[in-house]
Design a protein around this motif. Sequence first.
Motif, PDB file in Angstrom:
ATOM      1  N   MET A 241       0.881  -1.360  -0.025  1.00  0.00           N
ATOM      2  CA  MET A 241       0.022   0.064   0.013  1.00  0.00           C
ATOM      3  C   MET A 241       0.963   1.247   0.038  1.00  0.00           C
ATOM      4  SD  MET A 241      -3.060   1.204   2.799  1.00  0.00           S
ATOM      5  CE  MET A 241      -4.399  -0.053   2.263  1.00  0.00           C
ATOM      6  N   ILE A 242       0.248   2.376  -0.462  1.00  0.00           N
ATOM      7  CA  ILE A 242       0.843   3.424  -0.546  1.00  0.00           C
ATOM      8  C   ILE A 242       0.060   4.678   0.084  1.00  0.00           C
ATOM      9  CG2 ILE A 242       1.880   5.246  -2.070  1.00  0.00           C
ATOM     10  CD1 ILE A 242       2.830   3.285  -4.248  1.00  0.00           C
ATOM     11  N   SER A 243       0.520   5.494   0.980  1.00  0.00           N
ATOM     12  CA  SER A 243      -0.106   6.647   1.396  1.00  0.00           C
ATOM     13  C   SER A 243       0.113   7.675   0.693  1.00  0.00           C
ATOM     14  CB  SER A 243       0.239   6.953   2.802  1.00  0.00           C
ATOM     15  OG  SER A 243      -0.009   5.580   3.517  1.00  0.00           O
ATOM     16  N   ILE A 244      -0.927   8.382   0.221  1.00  0.00           N
ATOM     17  CA  ILE A 244      -0.854   9.620  -0.592  1.00  0.00           C
ATOM     18  C   ILE A 244      -1.293  10.880   0.301  1.00  0.00           C
ATOM     19  CG2 ILE A 244      -1.704  11.082  -2.388  1.00  0.00           C
ATOM     20  CD1 ILE A 244      -2.145   8.368  -3.920  1.00  0.00           C
ATOM     21  N   ILE A 245      -0.358  11.833   0.676  1.00  0.00           N
ATOM     22  CA  ILE A 245      -0.607  12.956   1.535  1.00  0.00           C
ATOM     23  C   ILE A 245      -0.929  14.157   0.712  1.00  0.00           C
ATOM     24  CG2 ILE A 245       0.269  14.154   3.498  1.00  0.00           C
ATOM     25  CD1 ILE A 245       0.558  11.058   3.701  1.00  0.00           C
ATOM     26  N   CYS A 246      -1.893  14.918   1.104  1.00  0.00           N
ATOM     27  CA  CYS A 246      -2.546  16.048   0.423  1.00  0.00           C
ATOM     28  C   CYS A 246      -2.991  17.047   1.384  1.00  0.00           C
ATOM     29  CB  CYS A 246      -3.879  15.520  -0.624  1.00  0.00           C
ATOM     30  SG  CYS A 246      -4.139  16.698  -1.624  1.00  0.00           S
ATOM     31  N   SER A 247      -2.449  18.288   1.198  1.00  0.00           N
ATOM     32  CA  SER A 247      -2.886  19.382   2.018  1.00  0.00           C
ATOM     33  C   SER A 247      -4.440  19.903   1.854  1.00  0.00           C
ATOM     34  CB  SER A 247      -1.903  20.751   1.815  1.00  0.00           C
ATOM     35  OG  SER A 247      -1.932  20.982   0.485  1.00  0.00           O
ATOM     36  N   SER A 248      -5.162  19.886   2.778  1.00  0.00           N
ATOM     37  CA  SER A 248      -6.528  20.506   2.384  1.00  0.00           C
ATOM     38  C   SER A 248      -6.594  21.988   2.205  1.00  0.00           C
ATOM     39  CB  SER A 248      -7.411  19.922   3.594  1.00  0.00           C
ATOM     40  OG  SER A 248      -7.174  20.911   4.737  1.00  0.00           O
ATOM     41  N   ASN A 249      -6.324  22.167   0.906  1.00  0.00           N
ATOM     42  CA  ASN A 249      -6.393  23.625   0.495  1.00  0.00           C
ATOM     43  C   ASN A 249      -7.592  24.059  -0.309  1.00  0.00           C
ATOM     44  OD1 ASN A 249      -5.405  26.156   0.329  1.00  0.00           O
ATOM     45  ND2 ASN A 249      -4.210  25.764  -1.468  1.00  0.00           N
ATOM     46  N   ARG A 250      -8.154  23.168  -1.010  1.00  0.00           N
ATOM     47  CA  ARG A 250      -9.168  23.340  -2.079  1.00  0.00           C
ATOM     48  C   ARG A 250     -10.274  22.133  -2.126  1.00  0.00           C
ATOM     49  NH1 ARG A 250      -4.106  25.306  -5.141  1.00  0.00           N
ATOM     50  NH2 ARG A 250      -3.749  23.166  -4.601  1.00  0.00           N
ATOM     51  N   PRO A 251     -11.150  21.936  -0.799  1.00  0.00           N
ATOM     52  CA  PRO A 251     -11.918  20.809  -0.897  1.00  0.00           C
ATOM     53  C   PRO A 251     -12.946  20.936  -2.036  1.00  0.00           C
ATOM     54  CG  PRO A 251     -11.663  21.846   1.385  1.00  0.00           C
ATOM     55  CD  PRO A 251     -11.083  22.673   0.289  1.00  0.00           C
ATOM     56  N   HIS A 252     -13.211  22.269  -2.641  1.00  0.00           N
ATOM     57  CA  HIS A 252     -14.303  22.012  -3.816  1.00  0.00           C
ATOM     58  C   HIS A 252     -13.736  21.382  -4.912  1.00  0.00           C
ATOM     59  CE1 HIS A 252     -11.444  25.233  -4.388  1.00  0.00           C
ATOM     60  NE2 HIS A 252     -11.861  25.403  -5.770  1.00  0.00           N
ATOM     61  N   LEU A 253     -12.315  21.029  -4.877  1.00  0.00           N
ATOM     62  CA  LEU A 253     -12.072  20.299  -5.951  1.00  0.00           C
ATOM     63  C   LEU A 253     -11.820  18.701  -5.691  1.00  0.00           C
ATOM     64  CD1 LEU A 253      -9.116  22.526  -7.285  1.00  0.00           C
ATOM     65  CD2 LEU A 253     -11.332  22.398  -8.409  1.00  0.00           C
ATOM     66  N   TRP A 254     -12.150  18.308  -4.397  1.00  0.00           N
ATOM     67  CA  TRP A 254     -11.723  16.899  -3.911  1.00  0.00           C
ATOM     68  C   TRP A 254     -12.503  15.837  -4.579  1.00  0.00           C
ATOM     69  CZ3 TRP A 254     -11.026  17.085   1.937  1.00  0.00           C
ATOM     70  CH2 TRP A 254      -9.886  17.814   2.306  1.00  0.00           C
ATOM     71  N   LYS A 255     -13.680  16.146  -5.177  1.00  0.00           N
ATOM     72  CA  LYS A 255     -14.482  14.837  -5.950  1.00  0.00           C
ATOM     73  C   LYS A 255     -13.766  14.508  -7.103  1.00  0.00           C
ATOM     74  CE  LYS A 255     -18.962  15.652  -3.676  1.00  0.00           C
ATOM     75  NZ  LYS A 255     -20.479  15.991  -4.074  1.00  0.00           N
ATOM     76  N   GLU A 256     -13.207  15.656  -7.810  1.00  0.00           N
ATOM     77  CA  GLU A 256     -12.497  15.508  -9.135  1.00  0.00           C
ATOM     78  C   GLU A 256     -11.123  14.810  -8.511  1.00  0.00           C
ATOM     79  OE1 GLU A 256     -10.990  18.128 -13.064  1.00  0.00           O
ATOM     80  OE2 GLU A 256     -11.872  18.895 -11.331  1.00  0.00           O
ATOM     81  N   PHE A 257     -10.549  15.216  -7.599  1.00  0.00           N
ATOM     82  CA  PHE A 257      -9.250  14.597  -7.067  1.00  0.00           C
ATOM     83  C   PHE A 257      -9.351  13.300  -6.951  1.00  0.00           C
ATOM     84  CE2 PHE A 257      -6.408  13.408  -3.840  1.00  0.00           C
ATOM     85  CZ  PHE A 257      -5.319  13.670  -4.007  1.00  0.00           C
ATOM     86  N   ILE A 258     -10.543  12.877  -6.237  1.00  0.00           N
ATOM     87  CA  ILE A 258     -10.968  11.345  -5.784  1.00  0.00           C
ATOM     88  C   ILE A 258     -11.066  10.626  -7.030  1.00  0.00           C
ATOM     89  CG2 ILE A 258     -12.591   9.945  -4.699  1.00  0.00           C
ATOM     90  CD1 ILE A 258     -12.766  12.217  -2.599  1.00  0.00           C
ATOM     91  N   SER A 259     -11.495  11.150  -8.221  1.00  0.00           N
ATOM     92  CA  SER A 259     -11.993  10.624  -9.456  1.00  0.00           C
ATOM     93  C   SER A 259     -10.602   9.752 -10.004  1.00  0.00           C
ATOM     94  CB  SER A 259     -12.671  11.263 -10.374  1.00  0.00           C
ATOM     95  OG  SER A 259     -11.994  12.464 -10.952  1.00  0.00           O
ATOM     96  N   ASN A 260      -9.368  10.628  -9.728  1.00  0.00           N
ATOM     97  CA  ASN A 260      -8.042  10.101 -10.455  1.00  0.00           C
ATOM     98  C   ASN A 260      -7.688   8.726  -9.899  1.00  0.00           C
ATOM     99  OD1 ASN A 260      -6.807  12.406 -11.762  1.00  0.00           O
ATOM    100  ND2 ASN A 260      -6.952  13.436  -9.807  1.00  0.00           N
TER     101      ASN A 260
ATOM    102  N   PRO B 228     -13.535  18.896   4.526  1.00  0.00           N
ATOM    103  CA  PRO B 228     -14.605  18.579   3.295  1.00  0.00           C
ATOM    104  C   PRO B 228     -16.111  18.627   3.597  1.00  0.00           C
ATOM    105  CG  PRO B 228     -13.652  16.456   4.403  1.00  0.00           C
ATOM    106  CD  PRO B 228     -13.119  17.701   5.185  1.00  0.00           C
ATOM    107  N   ASN B 229     -16.787  18.915   2.735  1.00  0.00           N
ATOM    108  CA  ASN B 229     -18.360  19.182   2.690  1.00  0.00           C
ATOM    109  C   ASN B 229     -19.325  17.858   2.538  1.00  0.00           C
ATOM    110  OD1 ASN B 229     -18.069  19.330   0.091  1.00  0.00           O
ATOM    111  ND2 ASN B 229     -18.971  21.380   0.198  1.00  0.00           N
ATOM    112  N   PHE B 230     -18.446  16.602   2.340  1.00  0.00           N
ATOM    113  CA  PHE B 230     -19.051  15.567   1.997  1.00  0.00           C
ATOM    114  C   PHE B 230     -18.403  14.413   2.768  1.00  0.00           C
ATOM    115  CE2 PHE B 230     -15.569  16.306  -0.943  1.00  0.00           C
ATOM    116  CZ  PHE B 230     -15.266  15.272  -1.366  1.00  0.00           C
ATOM    117  N   LYS B 231     -19.048  13.298   2.638  1.00  0.00           N
ATOM    118  CA  LYS B 231     -18.393  12.174   2.979  1.00  0.00           C
ATOM    119  C   LYS B 231     -17.492  11.390   2.398  1.00  0.00           C
ATOM    120  CE  LYS B 231     -19.636   7.711   5.376  1.00  0.00           C
ATOM    121  NZ  LYS B 231     -20.750   6.794   5.663  1.00  0.00           N
TER     122      LYS B 231
END
Length: 230
Positions: free
Chosen positions: A1-20, A38-41
């Motif tokens: 497993m690999i852990s991906i670390i990401c700063s929470s700067n732009r949660p409005h883009l996270w759904k698109e980020f997660i799609s990657n 985040p404003n979603f689960k």
Amino acid sequence: MISIICSSNRPHLWKEFISNFKNTNKFIEIIFVGPIKPNFKLPQNYTFILSKYKPVQCIAIGIKQAKSPYFLIAADDLFIKKKLNLALYLEKSIQFYKKKQLLSPRYFLNNEDFSEGLKFHPNDDFYLPIFNIFSKEDYTVLEGFDINFIGILYEVDFYLRAIQKLKFKVTFSNLIELHENNQTQNKKGNLSKDLWVTDRRTLEYLWEKKNKKYFRKKMVEPYIFENIDT
């Protein structure tokens, strides 16, 4: 497993980020760290850590909490092309890492290949990696990130040390492409322009070049986690 670390700067883009990562969920965990919730689960294997500290501090906290032996740092406006190859890219990354090679995708800005910009200085004969894995064990050997950086270029300092001390080399991969569009993706919450001058000054102060080789002028000032909040 690999852990991906990401700063929470732009949660409005996270759904698109997660799609990657929809084809790699069994292979990764993703940790968002920062002051904006985040404003979603979040899906399974995704974690949010509340941290009101500076960006490089948040990334250091995420690495400390990561469950995997390898980590990877990503911006939350990340956009990957050829994402169906991402699982293979991550598998290859581990194979290359064991041979002291940091596998890195090419970097595109506004659809133009800017991979030549992945250097400390333009005339350098080596490249610095992006979206690459690193082991937590070797991260500890290098004493992690230096506390003098605020939000960017800390990784340049870190990988200069990895290349110098641990003899890593960068190898480009065409399996995936890392894309950024500075006209649409970074309209909100972009710290890079604000912090560039300060962090670049710090980077240039720490390193000097003699006989075509770089030398760090000061010892690393690492994070001491008992005092991380100060």
